[in-house]
Enzyme design. Structure first.
Site, PDB file in Angstrom:
ATOM      1  N   CYS A 104       0.912  -1.231   0.056  1.00  0.00           N
ATOM      2  CA  CYS A 104      -0.048   0.040   0.267  1.00  0.00           C
ATOM      3  C   CYS A 104       0.574   1.307  -0.076  1.00  0.00           C
ATOM      4  CB  CYS A 104      -0.964  -0.119   1.168  1.00  0.00           C
ATOM      5  SG  CYS A 104      -2.247  -1.672   1.261  1.00  0.00           S
ATOM      6  N   HIS A 266      -3.841   7.113   1.227  1.00  0.00           N
ATOM      7  CA  HIS A 266      -3.925   5.601   0.731  1.00  0.00           C
ATOM      8  C   HIS A 266      -5.455   5.204   1.110  1.00  0.00           C
ATOM      9  CE1 HIS A 266      -4.054   1.415   0.198  1.00  0.00           C
ATOM     10  NE2 HIS A 266      -4.068   1.282   1.166  1.00  0.00           N
ATOM     11  N   ASN A 296      -9.958  -0.902  -1.888  1.00  0.00           N
ATOM     12  CA  ASN A 296      -8.496  -0.638  -1.791  1.00  0.00           C
ATOM     13  C   ASN A 296      -7.671  -1.272  -2.963  1.00  0.00           C
ATOM     14  OD1 ASN A 296      -5.806  -0.842  -1.205  1.00  0.00           O
ATOM     15  ND2 ASN A 296      -6.412  -1.373   1.041  1.00  0.00           N
TER      16      ASN A 296
HETATM   17  C1  LIG Z   1     -10.921  -5.895   7.773  1.00  0.00           C
HETATM   18  C2  LIG Z   1     -11.987  -5.050   8.576  1.00  0.00           C
HETATM   19  C3  LIG Z   1     -12.998  -4.231   7.788  1.00  0.00           C
HETATM   20  C4  LIG Z   1     -12.687  -6.049   9.524  1.00  0.00           C
HETATM   21  O1  LIG Z   1     -13.392  -5.188  10.375  1.00  0.00           O
HETATM   22  P1  LIG Z   1     -13.719  -5.633  11.909  1.00  0.00           P
HETATM   23  O2  LIG Z   1     -14.718  -4.907  12.527  1.00  0.00           O
HETATM   24  O3  LIG Z   1     -12.307  -5.277  12.530  1.00  0.00           O
HETATM   25  O4  LIG Z   1     -14.088  -7.197  11.841  1.00  0.00           O
HETATM   26  P2  LIG Z   1     -13.288  -8.254  12.451  1.00  0.00           P
HETATM   27  O5  LIG Z   1     -12.062  -8.736  11.638  1.00  0.00           O
HETATM   28  O6  LIG Z   1     -13.199  -8.311  13.746  1.00  0.00           O
HETATM   29  O7  LIG Z   1     -14.509  -9.366  12.231  1.00  0.00           O
HETATM   30  C5  LIG Z   1     -15.625  -9.019  12.801  1.00  0.00           C
HETATM   31  C6  LIG Z   1     -16.827 -10.344  12.224  1.00  0.00           C
HETATM   32  O8  LIG Z   1     -17.047 -10.123  11.020  1.00  0.00           O
HETATM   33  C7  LIG Z   1     -16.783 -11.167  10.407  1.00  0.00           C
HETATM   34  N1  LIG Z   1     -16.474 -10.761   8.982  1.00  0.00           N
HETATM   35  C8  LIG Z   1     -15.304 -10.530   8.398  1.00  0.00           C
HETATM   36  N2  LIG Z   1     -15.268 -10.275   7.067  1.00  0.00           N
HETATM   37  C9  LIG Z   1     -16.568 -10.216   6.990  1.00  0.00           C
HETATM   38  C10 LIG Z   1     -17.366 -10.017   5.710  1.00  0.00           C
HETATM   39  N3  LIG Z   1     -16.561  -9.662   4.670  1.00  0.00           N
HETATM   40  N4  LIG Z   1     -18.624 -10.056   5.622  1.00  0.00           N
HETATM   41  C11 LIG Z   1     -19.476 -10.373   6.714  1.00  0.00           C
HETATM   42  N5  LIG Z   1     -18.608 -10.718   8.128  1.00  0.00           N
HETATM   43  C12 LIG Z   1     -17.452 -10.743   7.976  1.00  0.00           C
HETATM   44  C13 LIG Z   1     -15.716 -12.032  10.985  1.00  0.00           C
HETATM   45  O9  LIG Z   1     -15.790 -13.218  10.699  1.00  0.00           O
HETATM   46  C14 LIG Z   1     -16.173 -11.726  12.455  1.00  0.00           C
HETATM   47  O10 LIG Z   1     -17.106 -12.586  12.743  1.00  0.00           O
HETATM   48  P3  LIG Z   1     -16.983 -13.170  14.497  1.00  0.00           P
HETATM   49  O11 LIG Z   1     -17.138 -12.219  15.150  1.00  0.00           O
HETATM   50  O12 LIG Z   1     -18.309 -14.043  14.230  1.00  0.00           O
HETATM   51  O13 LIG Z   1     -15.779 -14.001  14.426  1.00  0.00           O
HETATM   52  C15 LIG Z   1     -11.404  -3.885   9.670  1.00  0.00           C
HETATM   53  O14 LIG Z   1     -10.463  -4.425  10.539  1.00  0.00           O
HETATM   54  C16 LIG Z   1     -10.131  -3.235   8.747  1.00  0.00           C
HETATM   55  O15 LIG Z   1     -10.561  -2.449   7.883  1.00  0.00           O
HETATM   56  N6  LIG Z   1      -8.861  -3.233   9.193  1.00  0.00           N
HETATM   57  C17 LIG Z   1      -7.909  -2.612   8.287  1.00  0.00           C
HETATM   58  C18 LIG Z   1      -7.595  -3.438   7.099  1.00  0.00           C
HETATM   59  C19 LIG Z   1      -6.897  -2.726   6.036  1.00  0.00           C
HETATM   60  O16 LIG Z   1      -6.831  -1.429   6.109  1.00  0.00           O
HETATM   61  N7  LIG Z   1      -6.137  -3.584   5.343  1.00  0.00           N
HETATM   62  C20 LIG Z   1      -5.370  -2.898   4.016  1.00  0.00           C
HETATM   63  C21 LIG Z   1      -4.274  -2.619   4.474  1.00  0.00           C
HETATM   64  S1  LIG Z   1      -3.646  -1.103   3.720  1.00  0.00           S
END
Ligand SMILES: CC(C)(COP(=O)(O)OP(=O)(O)OC[C@H]1O[C@@H](n2cnc3c(N)ncnc32)[C@H](O)[C@@H]1OP(=O)(O)O)[C@@H](O)C(=O)NCCC(=O)NCCS
Length: 339
Positions: A104, A266, A296
């Protein structure tokens, strides 16, 4: 910028995995993303389309380019890199082509390399590119949903040239890394790691005495060929490092957040951008976000957002523009530009 035609809404993805428009929008802000034609387009062909526009707008021809810096994490080939494929496709001279692997942060790393070559007088027309074809390498089953709903395809390019004018162009660039968290957002395979770095097994390699290590049937069976991400851990670190590296760039130039005319963060997650905006006390018109439409696009996200903001008239001559990124590695970076 070049954005492929095929649009996939959140509801389209819900046909392949257990997810919902509501979940994706609430957590990431993403409404839709574009995917390249599966066999008709590659990371390099999209880069070529963006590069053609950048080169035309710079008023030069592909033969005038004297160096290529190409950032991507989704290259056409494991090796050689996309830089040489673009050099060939655009019939450029036998110039240097450097591939950058900083995910990224890739575009800002690439820009920083080009900036140094310009400032030393080594080159006059450098093509700097970020391009990604994520759609070819993600797990679109429920197993991979935490990663696959986030990413989109596209490309962005700039031509960097010297200027004689004081206080114009790239004022400074700032690069950082912390490999302590390398495995938090990573695609491990194919790789030569041989399960060396972690107590847990990252790959089921074949039990061969020599060779035959990169890929095995078992690795594919167990989906070890897809990216891995601990989303919450990425989020926590990003919201600290984004403001930090922006403040570092401002401090290096004796400036403050209020001096920024346009912040191009980003596009990792709309919530991250909004947090950064709030932390720096910036108004909505000082930040450009487009993750809602494109997802992204990793190395392509900053140049796509920069291009779009400029095309929409949001960046004018003399404006102070700040580029900032954070991602896998972890790596993070910023660049301050006087447009
Ligand atoms: C990835 C991201 C959106 C996940 O959101 P979050 O609120 O942290 O969610 P979690 O990973 O804790 O997951 C929460 C729940 O949603 C579920 N889940 C994950 N992806 C899912 C999806 N696409 N649809 C539905 N449910 C989903 C998980 O399984 C989890 O379920 P559980 O509670 O039963 O275990 C968030 O963490 C994020 O954006 N992080 C930064 C990632 C990023 O920027 N990456 C690029 C790097 S530059």
């Amino acid at each position: 910028m070049y954005i492929p035609d095929n649009v996939y809404s959140n509801n389209d993805l819900a046909r392949y995995m257990d997810t919902s428009d509501e979940w994706i929008q609430e957590r990431t802000g993403i409404k839709e993303r574009h995917f390249a034609s599966r066999t008709g387009e590659t990371t390099t062909t999209m880069a070529v389309e963006a590069a053609k526009i950048a080169i035309e707008r710079a008023g030069i021809s592909p033969q005038d380019i004297d160096f290529i810096v190409f950032a991507t994490l989704s290259p056409d080939y494991y090796f050689p890199g996309c830089g040489v494929l673009l050099q060939r496709a655009m019939k450029m001279k036998e110039i240097g082509a450097l591939d950058v692997r900083n995910q990224c942060s890739g575009f800002i790393y690439a820009l920083s390399v080009a900036d140094q070559f310009i400032k030393t007088g080594m080159y006059k027309n450098i093509l700097v590119i970020g391009s990604e074809k994520h759609s070819f390498g993600l797990d679109f089953s429920t197993r991979g949903r935490n990663v696959s709903v986030i990413f989109g395809d596209g490309a962005g390019a700039v031509v960097l040239q010297p200027t004689e004018q004081e206080n114009q162009g790239i004022l400074s660039t700032h690069l950082h890394s912390d490999g302590e968290s390398a495995e938090i957002l990573a695609m491990f395979n194919p790789g030569t790691h041989a399960n060396h770095w972690t107590p847990t097994k990252l790959a089921d390699f074949n039990d061969a005495e020599i060779g035959d290590m990169f890929m095995s049937d078992k690795m594919v069976e167990k989906a070890q060929n897809f990216p891995n991400m601990d989303g919450p851990a990425v989020f926590k670190k990003a919201v600290v490092k984004f403001p930090e590296v922006i403040m570092e760039a401002l401090a290096a130039n004796g400036l403050e957040p209020k001096d920024i005319d346009m912040l191009i963060p980003h596009q990792a997650n709309l919530r991250i951008s909004q947090y950064v905006q709030q932390k720096l006390g910036l108004r909505d018109d000082q930040v450009h976000n487009n993750i809602q439409q494109y997802g992204n696009t990793t190395a392509a996200s900053v140049p796509i957002a920069l291009c779009e903001a400029w095309q929409q008239g949001k960046i004018k001559e003399g404006d102070l523009v700040c580029l900032a990124a954070f991602g896998s590695g972890f790596t993070w970076a910023s660049a301050l530009l006087k447009w």
